[in-house]
Design an enzyme around this catalytic site. Structure first.
Site, mmCIF file in Angstrom:
data_model
loop_
_atom_site.group_PDB
_atom_site.id
_atom_site.type_symbol
_atom_site.label_atom_id
_atom_site.label_comp_id
_atom_site.label_asym_id
_atom_site.label_seq_id
_atom_site.Cartn_x
_atom_site.Cartn_y
_atom_site.Cartn_z
ATOM 1 C CG ASP A 1 -4.117 5.289 6.888
ATOM 2 O OD1 ASP A 1 -2.907 5.180 7.201
ATOM 3 O OD2 ASP A 1 -4.634 4.630 5.958
ATOM 4 C CB SER B 1 -0.932 0.011 1.212
ATOM 5 O OG SER B 1 -0.184 -0.154 2.400
ATOM 6 C CG HIS C 1 -0.892 3.845 4.547
ATOM 7 N ND1 HIS C 1 -2.155 3.408 4.860
ATOM 8 C CD2 HIS C 1 -0.240 2.786 4.019
ATOM 9 C CE1 HIS C 1 -2.273 2.136 4.518
ATOM 10 N NE2 HIS C 1 -1.123 1.735 4.003
#
Ligand SMILES: *[C@@H]1O[C@H](CO)[C@@H](O)[C@H](O)[C@H]1NC(C)=O
Ligand SMILES: *[C@@H]1O[C@H](CO)[C@@H](O)[C@H](O)[C@H]1NC(C)=O
Ligand SMILES: *[C@@H]1O[C@H](CO)[C@@H](O)[C@H](O)[C@H]1NC(C)=O
Length: 382
Positions: A345, A54, A348
């Site tokens: 978040d 991600s 990340h």
């Protein structure tokens, strides 16, 4: 009334002009140095092919059955393309790498139609949120594109798509002039090893050393496969201090502190990572494997956050599920002062943190991430 200028006056005026010009040039150079602008030069590399999780994903999970998705606001709130599936507010570290090389942002493989794939010659992004080095990693969140599958998709690109643009011998030439960006491994801890109840219920849990070795061995096999598909310039990144992500720092009783036990697990991997990269570099003929060291850079930013203008290292910018331990809640207003938050978040970094990492790795000389005398641009020119 005009006076006829004397010789002295003319030379004084010229002198002033010259000084003004050199002052202007000096300021321009200074500005260019302070704010690197996107150059109009031809790209430094033929293409950028991206493999990972991600931290690099640009939309491969959007239509996948998984909770590891970022195709809703406020993700992408500051990105030029809006919400794309990037797991941050703006640009990822890979986006900065692409800019540095003078290449366009790398499109997600699964966002391209077959026709578009046959016309995309500047790189493809295969990275997938929740993916890890191991096949099983990330499965607890749903379906992801495992590293093995990412490389399989790349082999489709090599067999089906690239020959349409680079026929015959041009194909291997294109691949050898491309940069391969590999950043993976965090999820093998976050969504695998650190979830012992899930994967190691019945079996004995491996020691941190044995698990790190298992990851390194698997990564070696994956990289050999990439090499045999034509990759030559491969930049590989270590794992960052994941004990410091909000999901961990906001978990009692560690409130506000990095979980050093988790960081130490990662260090076991990183200690084996550099020998691995060197081994690949030596054993695979004509390859150029470059180790990218982000752990110390990231830790430095965390520890000296105020000097980077980051006031908040443990508080995600977006309102999250679980109050600081989960992903962003959809359609909620993120913090207005995004430059002050290290994390977007609970997992990340914000764009600002990504840009600080990019500065340390790609823009500073010497680079804080790469071996001496290596920059991503130099690698591109080799
Ligand atoms: C991952 O899965 C593939 C296909 O099922 C298998 O061939 C491979 O050995 C697996 N790798 C590991 C490390 O388990
Ligand atoms: C985040 O933290 C919570 C609480 O410690 C935990 O239950 C959850 O599994 C964590 N999520 C991930 C992805 O690690
Ligand atoms: C990789 O090999 C090249 C020579 O082929 C060498 O110049 C470079 O320093 C090596 N890099 C690493 C990380 O060992």
């Amino acid at each position: 009334m005009e006076t006829i200028p004397t010789k002295a006056k003319v030379s004084r005026a010229r002198e002033k002009e010259r000084m003004a010009t050199s002052f202007f040039i000096l300021m321009l150079l200074l500005l260019l140095h302070l704010f690197p602008v996107k150059s109009q030069n031809p790209p430094a590399a033929a293409a950028l092919y991206v493999f990972g999780d991600s931290l690099s994903d640009s939309g491969n999970n959007n239509n996948r059955l998984t909770t590891a998705r970022a195709n809703y606001l406020p993700y992408g709130v500051d990105f030029v393309g809006g919400t794309t599936g990037r797991f941050t507010n703006g640009k990822t570290f890979v986006d900065f790498a692409a800019e540095t090389l003078g290449l366009p942002y790398v499109p997600a493989y699964f966002s391209l139609s077959r026709r578009q794939r046959a016309k995309t010659g500047t790189g493809v992004n295969y990275a997938s949120g929740s993916a890890g080095i191991l096949n099983k990693t990330g499965r607890r969140l749903g379906r992801c594109v495992t590293l093995r599958e990412q490389i399989s998709k790349f082999s489709m690109t090599v067999r089906r798509d690239l020959p349409k643009m680079f026929p015959g011998p041009l194909l291997s030439d294109h691949l050898s002039r491309s940069i391969f960006f590999v950043s993976i491994g965090s999820n093998d801890y976050i969504n695998n090893y650190l979830q012992p109840d899930y994967y190691y219920k019945r079996r004995r849990r491996p020691t941190p050393q044995a698990f790190a070795q298992k990851l390194v061995d698997a990564l070696e096999t994956h990289m050999q496969r990439l090499y045999y598909l034509g990759a030559r310039k491969i930049v590989m990144f270590d794992i960052g201090p994941i004990g410091c992500i909000p999901n961990n720092t906001n978990t009692t009783p560690m409130m506000g502190q990095c979980v050093e036990e988790i960081n130490n697990f990662v260090v076991e991997f990183n200690n084996r990572f550099f020998p691995l990269v060197q081994r690949l570099n030596v054993t695979l003929r004509g390859s150029n494997f470059v180790p990218g060291q982000t752990y110390p850079v990231s830790q430095n930013i965390y520890k000296n956050a105020p000097s980077y203008g980051l006031a908040l290292t443990n508080v995600p910018c977006c309102p999250t599920y679980g109050d600081g331990i989960g992903p962003c809640k959809p359609e909620q207003q993120p913090c207005p002062d995004r430059g002050k938050h290290m994390y977007w978040d609970s997992y990340h970094p914000t764009e600002v943190t990504n840009s600080l990492m990019a500065r340390a790795c790609f823009w500073q000389t010497p680079s804080q991430c790469f071996p001496p005398d290596t920059t991503i641009q130099q690698l591109a020119r080799l």
